[in-house]
Each structure stands twice: as C-alpha cells, then as structure tokens.
Design an enzyme around this catalytic site. Structure first.
Site, mmCIF file in Angstrom:
data_model
loop_
_atom_site.group_PDB
_atom_site.id
_atom_site.type_symbol
_atom_site.label_atom_id
_atom_site.label_comp_id
_atom_site.label_asym_id
_atom_site.label_seq_id
_atom_site.Cartn_x
_atom_site.Cartn_y
_atom_site.Cartn_z
ATOM 1 N N LYS A 73 24.919 11.384 21.933
ATOM 2 C CA LYS A 73 25.668 11.680 23.161
ATOM 3 C C LYS A 73 25.184 10.897 24.387
ATOM 4 O O LYS A 73 26.010 10.374 25.138
ATOM 5 C CB LYS A 73 25.658 13.184 23.432
ATOM 6 C CG LYS A 73 26.388 13.998 22.370
ATOM 7 C CD LYS A 73 26.276 15.491 22.636
ATOM 8 C CE LYS A 73 26.848 16.305 21.504
ATOM 9 N NZ LYS A 73 26.734 17.752 21.737
ATOM 10 N N ASP A 110 31.658 19.913 25.392
ATOM 11 C CA ASP A 110 30.785 20.972 24.885
ATOM 12 C C ASP A 110 30.806 22.185 25.816
ATOM 13 O O ASP A 110 30.906 23.327 25.369
ATOM 14 C CB ASP A 110 29.343 20.467 24.751
ATOM 15 C CG ASP A 110 29.120 19.644 23.492
ATOM 16 O OD1 ASP A 110 29.836 19.871 22.505
ATOM 17 O OD2 ASP A 110 28.231 18.782 23.501
ATOM 18 N N GLY A 134 17.111 25.031 25.793
ATOM 19 C CA GLY A 134 17.448 23.650 25.491
ATOM 20 C C GLY A 134 18.084 22.947 26.672
ATOM 21 O O GLY A 134 19.047 23.444 27.251
ATOM 22 N N GLY A 137 21.649 17.366 25.472
ATOM 23 C CA GLY A 137 23.060 17.150 25.790
ATOM 24 C C GLY A 137 23.871 18.425 25.818
ATOM 25 O O GLY A 137 24.599 18.690 26.776
ATOM 26 N N ASN A 158 12.935 24.900 28.056
ATOM 27 C CA ASN A 158 12.900 23.683 27.255
ATOM 28 C C ASN A 158 11.454 23.373 26.908
ATOM 29 O O ASN A 158 10.548 23.612 27.713
ATOM 30 C CB ASN A 158 13.513 22.507 28.027
ATOM 31 C CG ASN A 158 13.882 21.347 27.129
ATOM 32 O OD1 ASN A 158 14.746 21.476 26.270
ATOM 33 N ND2 ASN A 158 13.236 20.212 27.314
#
Length: 263
Positions: A73, A110, A134, A137, A158
């Site tokens: 991505k 997304d 997370g 992307g 993250n």
C-alpha cells in the site's frame, strides 16, 4: 459463476506472499451481480517488482484495475499520478484506477469499508473511546475514517513508536477536537480494532489480552482470511466480534464505483 473469457476484464490483487488472499470469492461474485464481466485474480508480487508489474499490466485493455494489500500500500501511493483525499492523508493506496490516458489514480477505501461495516453492525459510537491496534496502512485508514466520522476519543497502539506518533500528530492537526491518546490501556474502550496482521497465521500471538477489555466492548478484527484466535477469545467472553470479511463487503461497492470511474 461464469468463467473468464477473452472479453473479460481482470482486477488484480497484489500481495506478498499471496497464499492467504481470499478476496476473489467476494469480489468476483459481486462483479457478476453488478452485470460486470470482471474477475479478481490474486498475484504474488515481490516489492521490487511492483512498479514494473503495474506498468505492464496497466497497458492491457483486459485490466480493470488493481487492489493492493500487504505490503504494497505505501509503495502503490508513490506510483500513482493522482490520489484521492483519504489516500493523501494516510499515505497509502489500496485501489488503483487506470485512466484513458494511462495515468494511475489511487485511493484508500480501507477506512470507508471499515466504517460502513461498523455502522451496520451497530458498534460505532462516537462518544465512546475507540482503541486501534496498529499504525500501518490499515490502521491509518481506520483512524482517519473514525476521526472524520466524528469520533471524540481515540487511542492508538503500535509496537514501534515512530509511526504511531506521526499518525497522532497528523490526526491532531486535521481534527483539533479529537482526543488522541497513545496510552496502553483498554478499560474505557467501547470498540477495539485489531488493525495489524496478527492472526493471519495460526501461530501468531494475540494483538492484546481480551481480558483487558470491558464487558460491553465490541471488537473488530480486520483479518478476513480466517477466524482468528483473537476473535474466538473475544467471542468466548461474550463480546460482539466483527471480522475482516465485513470490511471487504463494504469496500466492494466503493471500489467498484471507483474502478468504473463513477467516484
């Protein structure tokens, strides 16, 4: 389901590796329902070969467009001649349209797919804290969509600090009323999102301990290839669980309209 012919058009989905990709079982039937003689074909493309593969396939009138998944991505973003607003904010592209002049236009769906799935499931509450695990992307796309939809409180976690801090800075700049926290806690979460690849393989660790989630917390795991151990553990606690298939299904109309040039 109709088999492809020489008159059919192909949407390629690029991944590396590609063995887990199950998207064609959703996309190709949807294309047929819409009266399109289109077929999705997965392709394992190494990162070093992505640019060349896209350039060659984009020249064929049989190619309807491209879908990008891990790890392509961010690189796809750089290959586009033009990008849409979501992609511009997120720095990633998961959908590429080929213009009549050969130009490549990219966008990220997304976030839109996630948000529409969450709304249909009744798990998006702008007044409750959402914890997103997370900052890759998919994580960036989901955080951006939540903020744009009016979420008031967001927590982003993250493993590496750099990406999550950069994302938080961008979100605070565009959405000054959004409360963004990087604190590792879940006790106030109304929605927890696994936006990592953990769970793609059976031996993967859980993204977090489900016992840390409140009893009224919903869980959205973006993994679509399999029912993950994280989903099972959350469901065993009685939590409402949505998987990545819902996200794919809600991306379908958005991406198809984009490939057709209708959006």
């Amino acid at each position: 389901m109709k088999l492809p012919t020489g008159a059919s058009r192909v949407v390629f989905i690029f991944a590396h590796p590609a063995g887990h990709v199950g998207a064609p079982r959703h996309y190709t039937p949807y294309f047929e329902e819409q009266g399109l003689d289109w077929h999705m074909v997965p392709m394992d493309v190494a990162p070093r070969d992505l640019a060349g593969t896209i350039r060659v396939l984009a020249r064929s009138p049989s190619t309807a467009g491209f879908n990008l998944t891990m790890p392509h991505k961010p690189a796809a973003f750089e290959l586009c001649d033009e990008v849409g607003p979501a992609a511009r904010f997120e720095g990633v592209v998961n959908t590429i349209r080929i213009e009549a002049n050969g130009g490549l236009v990219g966008e990220s769906f997304d976030g839109g797919g996630f948000l529409n799935a969450a709304r249909q499931a009744g798990i998006f509450d702008p007044d409750r804290r959402c914890a997103v695990i997370g900052a890759g992307g998919a994580g960036r796309a989901i955080c951006h969509a939540l903020a744009a939809a009016g979420l008031k409180r967001l927590r982003i976690l993250n493993e590496a600090p750099g990406p999550v801090e950069a994302l938080a800075t961008r979100l605070r700049g565009q959405f000054p009323d959004l409360d963004v926290s990087l604190e590792e806690r879940f006790d106030d979460a109304g929605l927890c999102v696994n936006a990592t690849s953990l769970g793609l393989h059976e031996a993967d660790a859980l993204p977090m301990d489900p016992m840390r989630l409140p009893r009224d917390c919903a869980v959205f795991d973006i993994i679509a290839a399999r029912r993950t151990a994280f989903m099972e553990a959350c469901a065993a606690r009685g939590l409402k669980v949505i998987d990545g298939v819902a996200m794919i299904r809600h991306q379908l109309p958005l991406q198809t309209a984009f490939w057709r040039g209708d959006a």
